[in-house]
Design an enzyme around this catalytic site. Structure first.
Site, PDB file in Angstrom:
ATOM      1  N   LYS A 141       0.830  -1.216   0.000  1.00  0.00           N
ATOM      2  CA  LYS A 141       0.000   0.000   0.000  1.00  0.00           C
ATOM      3  C   LYS A 141       0.855   1.252   0.000  1.00  0.00           C
ATOM      4  CE  LYS A 141      -2.286  -0.827   3.584  1.00  0.00           C
ATOM      5  NZ  LYS A 141      -2.813  -0.702   4.892  1.00  0.00           N
TER       6      LYS A 141
ATOM      7  N   ASP B  16       7.197   3.573   5.741  1.00  0.00           N
ATOM      8  CA  ASP B  16       6.502   4.021   4.520  1.00  0.00           C
ATOM      9  C   ASP B  16       6.779   5.496   4.227  1.00  0.00           C
ATOM     10  OD1 ASP B  16       5.321   1.806   3.378  1.00  0.00           O
ATOM     11  OD2 ASP B  16       3.604   1.864   4.730  1.00  0.00           O
TER      12      ASP B  16
ATOM     13  N   CYS C  45      26.647   6.103  11.699  1.00  0.00           N
ATOM     14  CA  CYS C  45      26.208   6.216  13.094  1.00  0.00           C
ATOM     15  C   CYS C  45      26.994   5.230  13.961  1.00  0.00           C
ATOM     16  CB  CYS C  45      24.697   6.045  13.188  1.00  0.00           C
ATOM     17  SG  CYS C  45      24.023   6.861  14.641  1.00  0.00           S
TER      18      CYS C  45
ATOM     19  N   HIS D 101      22.521   9.865   9.487  1.00  0.00           N
ATOM     20  CA  HIS D 101      21.990   8.836   8.583  1.00  0.00           C
ATOM     21  C   HIS D 101      21.741   9.417   7.192  1.00  0.00           C
ATOM     22  CE1 HIS D 101      21.433   5.606  11.498  1.00  0.00           C
ATOM     23  NE2 HIS D 101      21.193   6.572  12.367  1.00  0.00           N
TER      24      HIS D 101
ATOM     25  N   GLU E 142      21.440   7.952   4.467  1.00  0.00           N
ATOM     26  CA  GLU E 142      20.545   7.124   3.642  1.00  0.00           C
ATOM     27  C   GLU E 142      19.112   7.644   3.658  1.00  0.00           C
ATOM     28  OE1 GLU E 142      21.867   6.315   6.538  1.00  0.00           O
ATOM     29  OE2 GLU E 142      20.625   4.943   7.724  1.00  0.00           O
TER      30      GLU E 142
HETATM   31  N1  GLN Z   1      23.594   3.119  19.468  1.00  0.00           N
HETATM   32  C1  GLN Z   1      24.303   4.260  19.019  1.00  0.00           C
HETATM   33  C2  GLN Z   1      23.832   5.527  19.709  1.00  0.00           C
HETATM   34  O1  GLN Z   1      22.764   5.557  20.268  1.00  0.00           O
HETATM   35  C3  GLN Z   1      24.199   4.422  17.509  1.00  0.00           C
HETATM   36  C4  GLN Z   1      22.807   4.678  17.043  1.00  0.00           C
HETATM   37  C5  GLN Z   1      22.643   4.475  15.562  1.00  0.00           C
HETATM   38  O2  GLN Z   1      23.473   3.856  14.937  1.00  0.00           O
HETATM   39  N2  GLN Z   1      21.562   4.966  15.005  1.00  0.00           N
HETATM   40  O3  GLN Z   1      24.526   6.510  19.680  1.00  0.00           O
END
Ligand code: GLN
Length: 544
Positions: A17, A71, A382, A516, A518
């Protein structure tokens, strides 16, 4: 006033969906309309932030710091429209707000009920900030018939009545299963599902029928007859070889035309789909291929790394290569040291993605070491950046017991808990041992990149903004010693307090980022770090 498209699902879950909503939005956008997509999740968690990836797949983070359903990632990747906190709501959040108001006495002694209080809150959520839009697509999670989704369907029923004719439509996504013993596609589940929805007062205008085999005209006519929908508005949806072909497939089946017709609008000129045909052309005709080893924790469940998977594909689109992802369980490297080379040698680049908790951490540190020593491109995201710093501390800076406070008390907290930092709204404070829900550094934060760094040339800028979701930070008290070991802190928060990017300039490609990237990559606008990482993998593939 915006027009509303309500999307429900029937028969079974996992019918795509979200992808259908994202594709339809992309098609309407290609016709020049302004769109926004919203997701209603009927579960009682306030947001998916505290759910295990095994339960829910990836948690998608927005610029404004909301932890949302995956989503929303599809919505953003397909439309380029940045999702907001206000685009995802759960039953839990709605009840939380209502109960808080009730405790404050806002209801002035009235009995608080599902109708009208919960349904009003749902309607407000659907309609908030929609003035400058042409279409708002609202996807209801779950399947029609679930007890939990009833208030949402009821809210749609009311809203359709209030918005008036021509201002909203309902799309129902169902399954038309193929029964091999009978050699036939079966329409009965669809008929039952539509009847169930209609019994709740919502008659669908368009039916999207997921099927494994082409839907014969006779079956299409039968569905139209029994479900009270024009035959052309029964849209067959077969599986696509790539999710980026889905908008083109839906267009070929006429979905955007039927949606406009259901609103009583003239379909007009064909949409501009060159963006999508270009992506599909690149995916179908790669000029080479690379293998990327992703060393993680939830490798049995690709949905846990949805955006990462897509961003790697986008990096492939940018470089005209096919990206094969090899998902590797980090714990395997802890059990069997010989597996490190066995699994990583065939990879042209190595990526350690985000993660929480100690499990698999040593296996990830071993992967960093392998990539660094062998000159294989390394991308740490991260947790993957944090592990790159611990590896550098242990192996090159002589800090033998380097660790993260996430794994328990340590004398060498190269990665430590942050309890204070600056956000756009001022100083944020956390207590060690406080609540887990909604207590991370979340959402978009700016970073300043060193002018002569690798990353500044990749971004072609020294000022960036990226999305975060973490509690721990690389500890700047160790910066000097790590830099002496060759790990350069090339991106910092604007106040210089928090490390955002580390890199090894003496390595073919070694970058760790605290955020992040991505989450912001799009098929038509691949993220520069992923484009550059895959480019490095292509170079590596020519060496081996
Ligand atoms: N666990 C790590 C933190 O809290 C990395 C978190 C993650 O990779 N999104 O800093």
């Amino acid at each position: 006033m915006a027009r509303f498209i309500f999307i429900t699902g029937g028969v079974v879950s996992s019918l795509g969906k979200g992808l259908m909503a994202a594709s339809l939005a992309a098609l309407l956008q290609a016709r020049g309309y302004r769109v926004r997509i919203r997701k209603f999740d009927p579960y009682l968690n306030v947001d998916p932030g505290t759910m295990s990836p095994y339960q829910h797949g990836e948690v998608y983070v927005t610029d404004d710091g909301a932890e949302t359903d995956l989503d929303l990632g599809h919505y953003e990747r397909f439309t380029g429209v940045a999702a907001h906190q206000s685009d995802n709501v759960t039953s839990g959040r709605i009840y939380q707000q209502i109960i808080q108001r009730e405790r404050r006495g806002d209801y002035l002694g009235a009995t608080v009920q599902v109708i009208p209080h919960v349904t009003d809150a749902i309607k407000q959520f659907a309609q908030a900030d929609t003035d400058d839009l042409d279409f708002v697509l609202c996807e209801i999670g779950g399947t029609v018939g679930d007890i939990e989704s009833l208030p949402f369907i009821e809210a749609i029923r009311q809203l359709r009545n209030e918005l008036g004719r021509g201002n909203s439509i309902s799309i129902h996504v169902t399954l038309v299963p193929f029964i091999s013993a009978a050699g036939e596609l079966k329409t009965k589940p669809t008929q039952h599902s539509v009847r169930e929805l209609a019994a709740l007062g919502v008659q669908p205008d368009v039916l999207v029928c997921r099927c494994e085999k082409p839907l014969p005209e006779g079956e299409r006519a039968k569905i139209a007859l029994f479900c009270n929908v024009p035959k052309e508005a029964v849209i067959p949806a077969l599986d696509a070889p790539s999710i980026y072909e889905v908008p083109l497939q839906y267009h070929a089946e006429g979905i955007d035309r039927e949606v406009l017709k259901a609103f009583g609008m003239e379909p007009g000129a064909a949409p501009r789909l060159d963006r999508w045909t270009e992506i599909v052309e690149r995916l179908e005709n790669p000029e080479g291929e690379v293998t990327i080893g992703v060393v993680g924790k939830y490798v049995g469940l690709p949905d846990a790394y949805k955006s990462l998977n897509e961003a790697l594909v986008h990096g492939g689109i940018a470089n005209r290569v096919k990206v094969n992802i090899r998902w590797i369980d980090a714990e395997l490297f802890e059990r069997e040291e010989s597996e490190i080379a066995a699994k990583l040698e065939p990879c042209h680049a190595i990526l350690v993605p985000g993660a929480f908790g100690e499990r698999g951490a040593e296996g990830k540190i071993a992967s960093v070491r392998f990539a660094r020593e062998r000159g294989v491109p390394y991308f740490g995201i991260c947790f993957g950046m944090q592990m790159a710093c611990i590896e550098g501390a242990r192996d090159l800076a002589g800090i033998e017991h380097a660790s993260s406070t996430e794994f328990g008390p340590t004398d060498e907290p190269v990665v430590g808990l942050i309890t204070e930092w600056m956000s756009q709204s001022g100083l944020e404070k956390r207590e060690a041992g406080g609540d887990l829900g909604g207590t991370m550094r979340l959402g978009a934060y700016p970073a300043k990149l060193a002018g002569n760094s690798v990353v500044a040339s990749i971004y072609d800028s020294t000022e960036i903004s990226e999305r975060h979701r973490h509690r721990y930070e690389v500890n700047t008290a160790y910066r000097e010693r790590l830099e002496e070991g060759g790990l350069v802190f090339s991106g910092m928060s604007p106040d210089g307090m928090l490390p955002e990017i580390v890199e090894r300039p003496d390595h073919p490609w070694f970058v760790g980022v605290q955020f992040h990237p991505e989450l912001k990559s799009k098929p038509f606008d691949p993220h520069p770090l992923f484009a550059s990482f895959i480019e490095a993998a292509v170079r590596q593939s020519r060496l081996v």
